[in-house]
Design a protein around this motif. Structure first.
Motif, short mmCIF file in Angstrom:
data_model
loop_
_atom_site.label_atom_id
_atom_site.label_comp_id
_atom_site.label_asym_id
_atom_site.label_seq_id
_atom_site.Cartn_x
_atom_site.Cartn_y
_atom_site.Cartn_z
N TYR A 124 101.60 -3.12 -20.17
CA TYR A 124 101.44 -1.83 -19.26
C TYR A 124 102.34 -2.31 -17.95
CZ TYR A 124 97.46 -0.42 -21.87
OH TYR A 124 96.57 -0.27 -23.01
N THR A 125 103.01 -1.28 -17.34
CA THR A 125 103.34 -1.51 -15.89
C THR A 125 102.66 -1.28 -15.02
OG1 THR A 125 104.54 0.71 -16.22
CG2 THR A 125 105.75 -1.14 -16.86
N SER A 126 101.54 -0.16 -15.35
CA SER A 126 100.60 0.41 -14.49
C SER A 126 99.40 -0.45 -14.30
CB SER A 126 100.37 1.97 -14.76
OG SER A 126 99.30 2.37 -14.03
N LEU A 127 98.85 -0.89 -13.38
CA LEU A 127 97.49 -1.53 -13.23
C LEU A 127 96.51 -0.71 -13.47
CD1 LEU A 127 95.86 -4.11 -12.69
CD2 LEU A 127 95.82 -3.48 -10.32
N ASN A 128 96.65 0.62 -12.86
CA ASN A 128 95.46 1.63 -13.12
C ASN A 128 95.34 1.86 -14.66
OD1 ASN A 128 93.86 3.31 -12.07
ND2 ASN A 128 95.03 5.02 -12.84
N LEU A 171 87.07 -16.27 -11.45
CA LEU A 171 86.29 -15.65 -10.84
C LEU A 171 85.96 -14.42 -11.50
CD1 LEU A 171 88.63 -15.22 -7.48
CD2 LEU A 171 86.59 -16.74 -7.66
N PHE A 172 84.67 -13.84 -11.12
CA PHE A 172 83.92 -12.61 -11.74
C PHE A 172 84.23 -11.37 -10.84
CE2 PHE A 172 81.30 -15.93 -14.26
CZ PHE A 172 82.02 -16.01 -15.45
N ILE A 173 84.83 -10.66 -10.93
CA ILE A 173 84.99 -9.52 -10.15
C ILE A 173 84.48 -8.12 -10.74
CG2 ILE A 173 86.74 -8.07 -9.16
CD1 ILE A 173 86.94 -11.07 -8.41
N PRO A 174 83.61 -7.37 -9.97
CA PRO A 174 82.96 -6.29 -10.42
C PRO A 174 84.03 -5.13 -10.73
CG PRO A 174 82.52 -6.51 -8.03
CD PRO A 174 83.19 -7.78 -8.50
N ASN A 175 83.84 -4.41 -11.57
CA ASN A 175 84.27 -3.39 -12.21
C ASN A 175 84.83 -2.23 -10.93
OD1 ASN A 175 86.13 -1.61 -14.11
ND2 ASN A 175 84.40 -0.26 -13.97
N ASN A 176 83.81 -2.08 -10.25
CA ASN A 176 84.19 -1.21 -9.03
C ASN A 176 85.00 -1.63 -7.98
OD1 ASN A 176 82.63 -2.73 -7.53
ND2 ASN A 176 80.57 -1.33 -7.59
N GLN A 177 85.25 -2.83 -8.03
CA GLN A 177 86.30 -3.50 -7.27
C GLN A 177 87.61 -4.12 -7.60
OE1 GLN A 177 85.83 -3.33 -3.65
NE2 GLN A 177 83.91 -2.14 -4.25
N VAL A 178 87.68 -4.15 -9.00
CA VAL A 178 88.48 -4.80 -9.41
C VAL A 178 90.09 -4.28 -9.11
CG1 VAL A 178 88.77 -3.73 -11.71
CG2 VAL A 178 89.51 -6.20 -11.74
N LYS A 179 90.26 -3.01 -9.10
CA LYS A 179 91.79 -2.49 -8.74
C LYS A 179 92.14 -2.87 -7.52
CE LYS A 179 94.19 1.96 -8.51
NZ LYS A 179 94.04 3.21 -8.54
N SER A 180 91.09 -2.74 -6.55
CA SER A 180 91.68 -3.00 -5.02
C SER A 180 91.87 -4.54 -5.07
CB SER A 180 90.74 -2.35 -4.06
OG SER A 180 89.29 -2.93 -4.34
N TYR A 181 91.05 -5.46 -5.48
CA TYR A 181 91.17 -6.69 -5.47
C TYR A 181 92.39 -7.26 -5.91
CZ TYR A 181 90.33 -11.81 -5.87
OH TYR A 181 90.35 -13.05 -5.73
N ILE A 182 92.83 -6.73 -7.24
CA ILE A 182 93.99 -7.38 -7.95
C ILE A 182 95.12 -6.73 -6.98
CG2 ILE A 182 95.23 -7.17 -9.92
CD1 ILE A 182 92.47 -9.04 -9.98
N ASN A 183 94.99 -5.74 -6.78
CA ASN A 183 96.17 -5.15 -6.03
C ASN A 183 96.53 -5.88 -4.79
OD1 ASN A 183 97.54 -2.93 -7.35
ND2 ASN A 183 95.96 -1.43 -6.78
N ILE A 241 80.34 -3.37 -15.84
CA ILE A 241 81.25 -3.90 -16.61
C ILE A 241 82.05 -5.03 -15.57
CG2 ILE A 241 83.98 -3.61 -17.11
CD1 ILE A 241 83.25 -0.93 -18.28
N ILE A 242 82.25 -6.42 -15.88
CA ILE A 242 82.69 -7.31 -15.22
C ILE A 242 84.20 -7.95 -15.66
CG2 ILE A 242 82.04 -9.81 -14.28
CD1 ILE A 242 79.18 -8.99 -14.99
N TYR A 243 84.96 -8.19 -14.92
CA TYR A 243 86.32 -8.70 -15.09
C TYR A 243 86.54 -10.43 -14.89
CZ TYR A 243 88.64 -4.45 -16.41
OH TYR A 243 89.24 -3.27 -16.77
N LEU A 244 86.78 -11.15 -15.80
CA LEU A 244 87.17 -12.59 -15.67
C LEU A 244 88.77 -12.16 -14.97
CD1 LEU A 244 86.74 -15.55 -15.87
CD2 LEU A 244 88.22 -15.30 -17.97
N PHE A 245 88.80 -12.97 -13.77
CA PHE A 245 90.13 -13.04 -13.20
C PHE A 245 90.35 -14.71 -13.15
CE2 PHE A 245 92.65 -13.54 -9.14
CZ PHE A 245 93.88 -13.05 -9.87
N SER A 246 91.18 -15.21 -13.70
CA SER A 246 91.63 -16.66 -13.77
C SER A 246 93.15 -16.93 -13.30
CB SER A 246 91.30 -17.18 -15.07
OG SER A 246 89.88 -17.08 -15.45
#
Length: 492
Positions: A251-255, A353-365, A402-407
């Motif tokens: 994917y080229t789109s994070l969204n 890190l564990f990132i909540p789904n409702n914040q993962v887009k803004s955090y990763i961006n 939903i939780i995201y692993l971000f490593s």
């Protein structure tokens, strides 16, 4: 203690002979290695089946970890031959005021399994697979996932959860959690346990399960080694497939990537689900890789169209075939290459890190705007799992379905300035995540203060403290995590 129980031990290393510890002087707080040096206050070590060693080579081997950032030299290494050896040394340590920690493969990154001027219990000598039935396997804490996989596959069986790298010990994973592409269905490695045997902080052996002392069971699993040392575990088994069909969607789109990841984890159509953030070959920008696998045994085969129906990668899809074993052990060639090149021994200031789904887009961006491939020099993991699959109260994750692993799995040159800069950057990433409801997976390489721990455990902090006070009242276990103030000090 009967002086007749004193057992001298000699370890030959090359041409030099080292005499093992025979006693401890609690007034001078020194180990005694020579009978002539004993005083009236000296107390003999217990009779052990294994070895208690203090030669420089043995100490150096456990004074470091995979992170190669923190070095803490112990004053003795126990290579146990039985659970009773561990119980004896913990009871002795309580009497003498000596810290103790268990070390598996040393795959932590910031000294979590190290202890300065204490005793390291090397679990590698407790590595027996006791027996396998159609539904479970009983293993010692030092057994590696790779060896366990080989043994169970020989009987057509497999564990429910594997980590990406199989060179990790069962005991080490049970203490911290253990995460991988199967977590979406089964939770952490520590969520998939039927029974454990352990030696508690007072030196008392115990056996517990979800029905036998369930509070203790839930404390030991994911308890970061604070309450007891797990020595043996009974793990559930399921029938093993023979093949893995692996799908890599770009994917080229994070969204769109996050949309498809969320759909995949909710629908659960894949047996394995992970993902990565991959730097573009041009050196600018990122591609997002959804990696999934469907397991099968011919003549049954997966339906590619059904599995991929609702997913919309915009940069290509590849499909590969592996044997089930080769897929689980897929990192072995990479690790062998890193070991041969010497990079495996470079510092690894990793952050998980564990990132909540409702914040993962803004955090990763926000993170990717300030992150370049040269800041990382290693893979970046980003994939979801379901909070509903988690059962252990002391493995803390965000409060979202939903939780995201971000490593960010950094590799640094052996330059303290660069390493310290990466550790500082890790701390900033953590604080940014915490401000958005994230949690730290505590194998990471950055300092954690007492205040951080209180915030980390949140509503569980009081229960965590109470269990520590009850099960390890002298606070001798696993000081490397830095959760409780360590007042024990022994001179070498």
């Amino acid at each position: 203690m009967n002086p007749g129980n004193i057992k001298r031990r000699t370890l030959l290393v090359g041409t030099a002979a080292y005499i093992g510890i025979i006693a401890f002087d609690p007034l001078r707080k020194v180990w005694i290695t020579d009978a002539k040096a004993q005083s009236n206050h000296s107390i003999a070590i217990p009779n052990l089946e294994g070895q208690l060693l203090l030669d420089p080579e043995s100490l150096a081997a456990v004074a470091d970890d995979f992170g190669h950032i923190i070095q803490k030299t112990p004053i003795a290494v126990l290579k146990p031959r039985s659970q009773e050896d561990i119980a004896k040394i913990i009871r002795y340590a309580n009497r003498m005021g000596i810290n103790v920690t268990m070390r598996g493969q040393g795959h932590t990154t910031y000294g979590q399994a190290q202890v300065k001027a204490g005793v390291v219990i090397d679990s590698q000598t407790l590595n027996k697979i006791h027996h396998i039935t159609s539904k479970k396997v009983v293993v010692d804490a030092g057994v590696l996932l790779l060896d366990l996989l080989k043994a169970t596959l020989a009987q057509g069986l497999t564990l429910k959860v594997f980590t990406d790298y199989l060179g990790l010990s069962v005991g080490g994973l049970l203490q911290v959690g253990g995460i991988g592409g199967h977590t979406q269905h089964f939770g952490f490695f520590a969520d998939n346990v039927l029974e454990v045997q352990a030696i508690l902080g007072k030196g008392l052996p115990t056996v517990c399960s979800s029905t036998k002392q369930p509070r203790l069971f839930n404390s030991l699993l994911g308890g970061l080694g604070q309450f007891g040392i797990i020595t043996q575990a009974t793990l559930p088994l399921i029938p093993a497939p023979s093949h893995a069909r692996v799908y890599q969607l770009s994917y080229t789109s994070l969204n769109q990537y996050l949309t498809d990841q969320n759909r995949a984890v909710k629908e659960g159509q894949f047996n394995y689900l992970e993902g990565q953030v991959v730097p573009n070959p041009s050196g600018t920008g990122w591609t997002y890789l959804l990696e999934a696998a469907s397991y099968y045994t011919p003549p049954q085969v997966p339906s590619d169209s059904a599995l991929l129906k609702n997913l919309n990668p915009d940069s290509g899809t590849t499909i590969s075939e592996f044997s089930y074993f080769d897929w689980q052990n897929r990192l072995a060639p990479v690790v062998a290459q890193l070991q041969a090149s010497g990079v495996w021994e470079f510092p690894h200031p990793w952050i998980d890190l564990f990132i909540p789904n409702n914040q993962v887009k803004s955090y990763i961006n926000a993170v990717l705007q300030n992150l370049t491939p040269t800041d990382v020099n290693g893979p970046i993991l980003l994939y979801p799992f379901l909070r509903s699959k988690l059962t252990r109260p002391f493995i803390k994750t965000p409060k979202d379905d939903i939780i995201y692993l971000f490593s960010v799995l950094r590799t640094a040159p052996p330059d303290p300035t660069v390493v310290n800069a990466m550790v500082t950057a890790n701390r900033a990433l953590f604080e940014q995540a915490r401000n958005q409801g994230g949690k730290s997976y505590r194998i990471s390489a950055f300092p954690f203060t007492k205040e951080d721990w209180v915030q980390h455990f949140d509503e569980s902090w009081q229960a965590f403290q109470q269990q520590k006070a009850s099960l390890d009242p002298q606070n001798i276990l696993t000081p490397g995590q830095g959760i409780f103030e360590n007042t024990n000090k022994v001179e070498t």
